[in-house]
Design an enzyme around this catalytic site. Structure first.
Site, PDB file in Angstrom:
ATOM      1  N   LYS A  97       7.896  -9.767   5.372  1.00  0.00           N
ATOM      2  CA  LYS A  97       7.486  -9.394   6.727  1.00  0.00           C
ATOM      3  C   LYS A  97       7.517 -10.621   7.643  1.00  0.00           C
ATOM      4  O   LYS A  97       8.082 -10.590   8.723  1.00  0.00           O
ATOM      5  CB  LYS A  97       6.081  -8.801   6.650  1.00  0.00           C
ATOM      6  CG  LYS A  97       5.540  -8.278   7.946  1.00  0.00           C
ATOM      7  CD  LYS A  97       4.225  -7.545   7.697  1.00  0.00           C
ATOM      8  CE  LYS A  97       3.474  -7.306   8.988  1.00  0.00           C
ATOM      9  NZ  LYS A  97       2.221  -6.587   8.780  1.00  0.00           N
ATOM     10  N   ARG A 131       0.789  -4.332   2.001  1.00  0.00           N
ATOM     11  CA  ARG A 131       0.535  -3.453   0.844  1.00  0.00           C
ATOM     12  C   ARG A 131       0.691  -1.982   1.184  1.00  0.00           C
ATOM     13  O   ARG A 131       0.519  -1.124   0.329  1.00  0.00           O
ATOM     14  CB  ARG A 131      -0.842  -3.748   0.248  1.00  0.00           C
ATOM     15  CG  ARG A 131      -1.986  -3.652   1.231  1.00  0.00           C
ATOM     16  CD  ARG A 131      -3.246  -4.297   0.677  1.00  0.00           C
ATOM     17  NE  ARG A 131      -4.328  -4.358   1.637  1.00  0.00           N
ATOM     18  CZ  ARG A 131      -4.479  -5.308   2.567  1.00  0.00           C
ATOM     19  NH1 ARG A 131      -3.588  -6.272   2.637  1.00  0.00           N
ATOM     20  NH2 ARG A 131      -5.499  -5.290   3.381  1.00  0.00           N
ATOM     21  N   GLU A 136      -7.078  -5.747  -2.448  1.00  0.00           N
ATOM     22  CA  GLU A 136      -6.833  -6.571  -1.263  1.00  0.00           C
ATOM     23  C   GLU A 136      -7.399  -5.858  -0.025  1.00  0.00           C
ATOM     24  O   GLU A 136      -7.796  -6.491   0.939  1.00  0.00           O
ATOM     25  CB  GLU A 136      -5.335  -6.842  -1.090  1.00  0.00           C
ATOM     26  CG  GLU A 136      -5.058  -8.042  -0.206  1.00  0.00           C
ATOM     27  CD  GLU A 136      -3.631  -8.538  -0.300  1.00  0.00           C
ATOM     28  OE1 GLU A 136      -3.405  -9.648  -0.801  1.00  0.00           O
ATOM     29  OE2 GLU A 136      -2.714  -7.807   0.122  1.00  0.00           O
ATOM     30  N   HIS A 166      -5.066   2.803 -27.831  1.00  0.00           N
ATOM     31  CA  HIS A 166      -5.054   1.979 -29.039  1.00  0.00           C
ATOM     32  C   HIS A 166      -5.428   0.534 -28.734  1.00  0.00           C
ATOM     33  O   HIS A 166      -5.188  -0.348 -29.545  1.00  0.00           O
ATOM     34  CB  HIS A 166      -3.687   2.065 -29.709  1.00  0.00           C
ATOM     35  CG  HIS A 166      -3.375   3.461 -30.138  1.00  0.00           C
ATOM     36  ND1 HIS A 166      -3.657   3.937 -31.393  1.00  0.00           N
ATOM     37  CD2 HIS A 166      -2.884   4.510 -29.429  1.00  0.00           C
ATOM     38  CE1 HIS A 166      -3.308   5.223 -31.458  1.00  0.00           C
ATOM     39  NE2 HIS A 166      -2.849   5.592 -30.275  1.00  0.00           N
TER      40      HIS A 166
HETATM   41  C1  G6Q Z   1      -0.300  -7.425   1.766  1.00  0.00           C
HETATM   42  C2  G6Q Z   1      -0.388  -8.843   1.977  1.00  0.00           C
HETATM   43  C3  G6Q Z   1       0.513  -9.679   1.120  1.00  0.00           C
HETATM   44  C4  G6Q Z   1       1.942  -9.786   1.640  1.00  0.00           C
HETATM   45  C5  G6Q Z   1       2.640 -10.925   0.903  1.00  0.00           C
HETATM   46  C6  G6Q Z   1       4.074 -11.094   1.331  1.00  0.00           C
HETATM   47  O1  G6Q Z   1      -0.913  -6.599   2.393  1.00  0.00           O
HETATM   48  O2  G6Q Z   1      -0.261  -9.115   3.316  1.00  0.00           O
HETATM   49  O3  G6Q Z   1       0.564  -9.250  -0.205  1.00  0.00           O
HETATM   50  O4  G6Q Z   1       2.613  -8.597   1.483  1.00  0.00           O
HETATM   51  O5  G6Q Z   1       1.946 -12.121   1.111  1.00  0.00           O
HETATM   52  O6  G6Q Z   1       4.169 -11.371   2.701  1.00  0.00           O
HETATM   53  P1  G6Q Z   1       5.534 -11.377   3.421  1.00  0.00           P
HETATM   54  O7  G6Q Z   1       6.107  -9.995   3.368  1.00  0.00           O
HETATM   55  O8  G6Q Z   1       5.265 -11.808   4.838  1.00  0.00           O
HETATM   56  O9  G6Q Z   1       6.422 -12.347   2.704  1.00  0.00           O
END
Ligand code: G6Q
Length: 544
Positions: free
Chosen positions: A210, A272, A357, A388
């Protein structure tokens, strides 16, 4: 009097639940079932192909009434509307929370800052579909003109766990002549093992981030770039072998990925909660655009159920409330998620991030401290394997571990008696946990007296059983949205922000400070605590 959150509580449902819990603390499932032969029929709901049996929870009708009152008092109905309509309910990041818009049908309008977001969602979905089809058909050619055979998703956290889980869960629907790999860890082993048998000229990397700044992902992406260029001997190869999923178009361009090969998403999709955004590109390539849309439809179906069904028949709300009951009033600290379907083997790991989270918070929206226990620890493994190993503790240990069993009536791989044996085990485990085995029953089997206590199962261990028909893309979409909404409803009741994650920041910042101390050619002046200083020195000594 004040409640666990420090508020005045006379007459509130929370207060009433506290005294109800202390009055009914020794409620026994055995007695509850004996007193009401219809209990298993009554305490169940069925909607959109999901059958939820919650009768094996330590609740009475009064408990359920109070829990439902708690939901009403916490303003859940208004908060659900606020989320779906794009209000900025992620208060600490001043963001809307609209993963539900990712699966909204075309034509629906959801406004963020006065702009409709649904049209943009479908535009990206269409571009993803065209691209996925090209890769699946072999029309997307690599630098040397060969078709793509391997797809590698590079991402971490929310940009990894959803895609991995969905790929494993939907393997039955995957195009089998394509290989999928997922690289997340900054540990070089992850990269080395994932790529050791791949041909560079047939490999497509999807850099999913992201922010496009995440240390692990950027490190792996640069390693992948070097790996590819080294093998193909040409910088230009990057254009054909790398695509990106990101909101940071500038950083993607600086990496050398063509703007036409970038699939965007938006700040109102939390990491997430992003597996159904472009972050699911690897999923779409694996299962095809049609199946991907069925996944979205399943989630949308659950969204509609959550938004419009009265709380007493609302599956996410009921599961959220039962979770609160077990966690805050019966003292359970964890939830075991036990899918009886091998394809769901990564579902507990996916849920760990989603739930922990989101709701692992100790401060409320208004900045005051939460005194109630929030965010239970989620964990689990697919059945029957867990039986198990760790089920012993659930059956006879000293801790209360509520369980969510997930099973399907129709197998994807019918094989002799396998499925009946599998499902018999789900039902047997839930039954054994609830009703156990008394000392008298153990004695009646001729057990010597000294061995009796060891063979007694106290029972009274709560569980939910979710029964669905088949693990289709749509069913997976329903399950994902179900747990998303459970998390949201619980967060509302605890008055926390389920959509931020400040807790992951500190370690990241400290790591950036330590990296140069580990790599420095000269002995660095260390100003950490004595333990961290000693560890750094010892590591430097060891690696020298
Ligand atoms: C999720 C968090 C976290 C995030 C990762 C990757 O809700 O924000 O797990 O997805 O840190 O982040 P980037 O997609 O920005 O690399």
């Amino acid at each position: 009097m004040t409640d666990n959150n420090g508020n005045r509580t006379e007459g509130t449902a929370w207060e009433a639940l506290k005294s109800h819990a202390s009055r009914t603390g020794d409620l026994q499932l055995r007695d509850l079932f004996a007193a009401d032969p219809q209990r298993g029929e009554r305490l169940k709901v069925e909607a959109d192909g999901i059958y939820l049996d919650y009768s094996k929870n330590r609740v009475t009708d009064e408990t359920m009434g109070l829990l439902l009152r708690l939901a009403v008092e916490s303003g859940l109905a208004g908060k659900i509307e606020a989320m779906f309509s794009g209000e900025k309910i992620n208060v600490t990041e001043n963001r809307a929370v609209l993963h539900t818009a990712l699966r909204a049908p075309q034509g629906v309008r959801i406004l963020v800052d006065g702009q409709d977001v649904v049209a943009g969602v479908h535009e990206v979905l269409d571009r993803m579909s065209v691209f996925s089809d090209k890769v699946r058909r072999g029309d997307w050619k690599g630098h040397t003109g060969k078709r793509i055979r391997s797809v590698v998703n590079i991402g971490i956290g929310g940009s990894d766990l959803g895609p991995v889980m969905a790929y494993e869960a939907l393997r039955r629907y995957c195009q089998r002549d394509l290989v999928f790999r997922f690289i997340s860890n900054v540990d070089g082993t992850d990269f080395a093992e994932a790529t050791q048998d791949l041909e560079a000229d047939e490999t497509l990397f999807i850099v999913s981030s992201k922010t496009f700044t995440t240390l692990e992902t950027m490190t792996n992406a640069h390693t992948a770039r070097a790996w590819l260029v080294d093998r193909l001997g040409d910088e230009k190869a990057v254009g054909k072998h790398f695509v990106a999923v990101s909101t940071n178009l500038k950083a993607v361009a600086a990496f050398g990925i063509e703007p036409t090969n970038v699939f965007g998403f938006w700040d109102w999709v939390g990491g997430r909660y992003s597996m159904e955004s472009a972050i699911g590109l690897s999923t779409m390539i694996a299962i095809g655009p049609e199946n991907f849309r069925l996944l979205l439809d399943g989630s949308h179906q659950m969204d509609r159920h959550f938004r419009s069904t009265p709380f007493e028949r609302n599956i996410p709300v009921l599961m959220a409330l039962l979770g609160i009951w077990n966690n805050d009033f019966l003292g359970a600290e964890t939830v075991a998620v036990l899918p009886y379907d091998q394809y769901l083997k990564r579902f507990p790991a996916y849920l760990q991030q989603l739930t922990m989270e989101s709701n692992g918070k100790h401060v409320r929206l208004d900045g005051s401290r939460v005194h109630a226990a929030t965010g239970p620890v989620y964990w689990g493994e697919p059945g029957t394997n867990g039986q198990h190993s760790f089920y012993q503790l659930i059956h006879q240990g000293t801790r209360l571990v509520p369980c969510d069993f997930i099973a399907f009536t129709k197998p994807l791989n019918p094989l002799g008696r396998h499925h009946d044996l599998l499902v018999a085990n789900v039902f047997a485990q839930a039954e054994a946990l609830a009703f156990g085995k008394t000392a008298d029953q153990v004695r009646a089997e001729g057990t010597p007296e000294w061995l009796v206590p060891h063979r007694v199962f106290e029972g009274n261990r709560p569980s939910n059983t979710l029964l669905m028909e088949t693990l289709t893309p749509g069913a997976l979409g329903q399950l994902v949205a179900l747990y998303e909404h459970i998390v949201f409803a619980q967060g509302c009741i605890w008055h926390i922000d389920s959509f931020d994650q400040w807790g992951v920041e500190l370690g990241k910042i400290l790591a950036q400070r330590i990296v140069p101390e580990l790599e420095s050619a000269t002995e660095p002046a260390l100003t950490h605590d004595s333990s961290t200083n000693a560890l750094i020195r010892r590591y430097r000594q060891g690696r020298a």
